[in-house]
Design a protein around this motif. Structure first.
Motif, PDB file in Angstrom:
ATOM      1  N   UNK A   1      -9.373   6.292   6.916  1.00  0.00           N
ATOM      2  CA  UNK A   1      -9.771   7.381   7.647  1.00  0.00           C
ATOM      3  C   UNK A   1      -8.563   8.495   7.648  1.00  0.00           C
ATOM      4  N   UNK A   2      -7.316   7.886   7.092  1.00  0.00           N
ATOM      5  CA  UNK A   2      -5.737   8.222   7.043  1.00  0.00           C
ATOM      6  C   UNK A   2      -5.266   8.639   5.827  1.00  0.00           C
ATOM      7  N   UNK A   3      -6.239   8.142   4.991  1.00  0.00           N
ATOM      8  CA  UNK A   3      -5.703   7.638   3.370  1.00  0.00           C
ATOM      9  C   UNK A   3      -5.180   5.873   3.522  1.00  0.00           C
ATOM     10  N   UNK A   4      -4.758   5.853   1.881  1.00  0.00           N
ATOM     11  CA  UNK A   4      -4.264   4.590   2.425  1.00  0.00           C
ATOM     12  C   UNK A   4      -2.980   4.088   3.151  1.00  0.00           C
ATOM     13  N   UNK A   5      -2.677   3.345   3.602  1.00  0.00           N
ATOM     14  CA  UNK A   5      -1.290   2.753   4.133  1.00  0.00           C
ATOM     15  C   UNK A   5      -0.776   1.779   3.644  1.00  0.00           C
ATOM     16  N   UNK A   6      -1.922   0.777   3.052  1.00  0.00           N
ATOM     17  CA  UNK A   6      -1.425  -0.378   2.723  1.00  0.00           C
ATOM     18  C   UNK A   6      -0.528  -0.283   1.195  1.00  0.00           C
ATOM     19  N   UNK A   7       0.679  -1.726   0.854  1.00  0.00           N
ATOM     20  CA  UNK A   7       0.681  -2.196  -0.038  1.00  0.00           C
ATOM     21  C   UNK A   7      -0.793  -2.488  -1.306  1.00  0.00           C
ATOM     22  N   UNK A   8      -0.364  -3.091  -1.898  1.00  0.00           N
ATOM     23  CA  UNK A   8      -0.562  -3.845  -3.435  1.00  0.00           C
ATOM     24  C   UNK A   8       0.843  -5.473  -3.520  1.00  0.00           C
ATOM     25  N   UNK A   9      -0.357  -6.315  -2.980  1.00  0.00           N
ATOM     26  CA  UNK A   9       0.467  -7.287  -3.827  1.00  0.00           C
ATOM     27  C   UNK A   9       0.118  -8.264  -4.676  1.00  0.00           C
ATOM     28  N   UNK A  10       1.904  -8.869  -5.164  1.00  0.00           N
ATOM     29  CA  UNK A  10       1.173  -9.271  -6.890  1.00  0.00           C
ATOM     30  C   UNK A  10       1.083 -11.054  -6.351  1.00  0.00           C
ATOM     31  N   UNK A  11       0.155 -11.939  -6.544  1.00  0.00           N
ATOM     32  CA  UNK A  11       0.173 -12.681  -6.329  1.00  0.00           C
ATOM     33  C   UNK A  11      -0.528 -13.644  -7.966  1.00  0.00           C
ATOM     34  N   UNK A  12      -0.320 -14.219  -8.697  1.00  0.00           N
ATOM     35  CA  UNK A  12      -0.311 -15.001  -9.482  1.00  0.00           C
ATOM     36  C   UNK A  12      -1.591 -14.375 -10.501  1.00  0.00           C
ATOM     37  N   UNK A  13      -0.349 -13.037 -11.039  1.00  0.00           N
ATOM     38  CA  UNK A  13      -0.840 -12.274 -11.625  1.00  0.00           C
ATOM     39  C   UNK A  13      -2.298 -10.713 -11.153  1.00  0.00           C
ATOM     40  N   UNK A  14      -2.125 -11.335 -10.695  1.00  0.00           N
ATOM     41  CA  UNK A  14      -3.213 -10.327 -10.070  1.00  0.00           C
ATOM     42  C   UNK A  14      -2.124  -9.062  -8.974  1.00  0.00           C
ATOM     43  N   UNK A  15      -2.669  -8.611  -8.679  1.00  0.00           N
ATOM     44  CA  UNK A  15      -2.410  -6.911  -7.804  1.00  0.00           C
ATOM     45  C   UNK A  15      -3.122  -7.080  -6.566  1.00  0.00           C
ATOM     46  N   UNK A  16      -3.840  -7.287  -5.481  1.00  0.00           N
ATOM     47  CA  UNK A  16      -4.415  -7.332  -4.369  1.00  0.00           C
ATOM     48  C   UNK A  16      -4.298  -6.376  -3.555  1.00  0.00           C
ATOM     49  N   UNK A  17      -5.262  -5.838  -2.838  1.00  0.00           N
ATOM     50  CA  UNK A  17      -5.623  -4.517  -2.184  1.00  0.00           C
ATOM     51  C   UNK A  17      -6.207  -5.056  -1.009  1.00  0.00           C
ATOM     52  N   UNK A  18      -5.889  -4.584   0.358  1.00  0.00           N
ATOM     53  CA  UNK A  18      -6.510  -4.326   1.687  1.00  0.00           C
ATOM     54  C   UNK A  18      -7.578  -2.815   1.281  1.00  0.00           C
ATOM     55  N   UNK A  19      -8.520  -2.783   1.096  1.00  0.00           N
ATOM     56  CA  UNK A  19      -9.203  -1.500   1.241  1.00  0.00           C
ATOM     57  C   UNK A  19     -10.455  -1.614   2.782  1.00  0.00           C
ATOM     58  N   UNK A  20      -9.370  -1.240   4.417  1.00  0.00           N
ATOM     59  CA  UNK A  20     -10.465  -1.119   5.149  1.00  0.00           C
ATOM     60  C   UNK A  20     -10.040   0.245   5.863  1.00  0.00           C
ATOM     61  N   UNK A  21     -12.039   0.659   4.758  1.00  0.00           N
ATOM     62  CA  UNK A  21     -12.186   2.273   4.980  1.00  0.00           C
ATOM     63  C   UNK A  21     -13.042   2.290   6.446  1.00  0.00           C
ATOM     64  N   UNK A  22     -13.262   2.836   6.603  1.00  0.00           N
ATOM     65  CA  UNK A  22     -14.415   3.545   7.520  1.00  0.00           C
ATOM     66  C   UNK A  22     -15.428   3.181   7.898  1.00  0.00           C
ATOM     67  N   UNK A  23     -16.226   2.588   6.353  1.00  0.00           N
ATOM     68  CA  UNK A  23     -17.363   1.918   6.381  1.00  0.00           C
ATOM     69  C   UNK A  23     -17.039   0.738   5.393  1.00  0.00           C
TER      70      UNK A  23
END
Length: 271
Positions: A19-41
């Motif tokens: 909606x307004x660009x990606x505002x969150x940051x990735x988090x590192x857990x067990x060798x994985x970068x986790x992203x939340x992508x809560x888009x308009x759809x």
């Protein structure tokens, strides 16, 4: 690489319409970068291999009745029942996922969207805010949670000057949060939600989250003033420091001081 700045990998496969660009940051857990992508759809959560950038898993965020689908919160990684879980606050609900494969573990539903505040865990409780339009603070006990636990695992809620964009902080037995508009700071018992005080500290607006360092709470308002408080069940203001520059970012504690980013400069404040 850290030594020479050489790019190690790139992944352009996880595109989405924010909606307004990606505002969150990735988090590192067990060798994985986790992203939340809560888009308009079609909002989703995804994990990439931190070493190669390959997609390990991608999971659609479970549906809610929330009409607005977008959010910007950074997920938290917490140990619950002896196992790490990814806790992500999104539109209409906060969800927990397994880091290994993205399996959905539990959720608490609420009314809210455009989530910005990060989940915080203390005293065995996870604290989330529901964000826009009418924010509430939720305290959730995730122990033994499976599936939809909205009716069973919420320990307390309050709408007292809850923030839409500012993350809370827990110090000792108290939780503190700041309203985006009006400059109200609230102190409550983290275990029960009982509000000890909710007072205006003189600022008009906040985007930065409160920071606890060296026994003090630091609250940076949008005008560039840092309000220094003594944690406790009564409001005690220790100092006010003015950088005279617009400020939206949360200060970062470092050894012996703070790093503060304002509109025109990066400051190191300390001895």
């Amino acid at each position: 690489a850290l030594a020479d700045g050489k790019k190690l990998w790139e992944n352009r496969s996880l595109t989405y319409p924010p909606r307004h660009g990606n505002g969150g940051s990735p988090v590192l857990v067990d060798g994985r970068l986790v992203f939340s992508a809560d888009a308009e759809s079609d909002p989703f959560i995804a994990a990439l291999d931190a070493g190669t950038g390959a997609v390990i898993w991608k999971r659609a965020r479970p549906e809610t009745e929330q009409k607005q689908k977008f959010g910007f919160s950074t997920a938290g990684v917490f140990e619950i029942d002896g196992v790490r879980q990814i806790v992500s606050a999104g539109p209409g609900a906060v969800d927990a996922f397994a880091p290994a494969d993205g399996k959905h573990l539990w959720r608490v539903r609420y009314e809210g969207y455009s989530n910005v505040p990060n989940p915080v865990m203390a005293h065995g409780l996870i604290f989330v805010t529901t964000s826009y339009d009418t924010p509430d603070m939720y305290a959730i006990d995730p122990r033994g949670a499976k599936g939809d636990v909205t009716e069973t695992h919420v320990r307390w809620t309050t709408g007292t000057k809850a923030p839409m964009t500012v993350s809370p902080v827990v110090v000792g037995d108290e939780i503190y949060w700041v309203s985006d508009q009006g400059g109200f700071v609230t102190c409550a018992d983290a275990k029960t939600g009982e509000v000890h005080w909710s007072e205006r500290i003189g600022a008009r607006a906040f985007s930065a989250s409160p920071v606890y360092a060296s026994g003090r709470l630091y609250l940076l308002d949008e005008e560039g003033k840092t309000h220094v408080l003594k944690p406790g069940r009564a409001l005690e203001k220790l100092a006010e420091n003015d950088l005279d520059d617009r400020a939206l970012s949360t200060p970062a504690p470092i050894d012996g001081g703070l790093l503060v980013r304002t509109e025109s400069a990066l400051w190191r404040v300390g001895k």
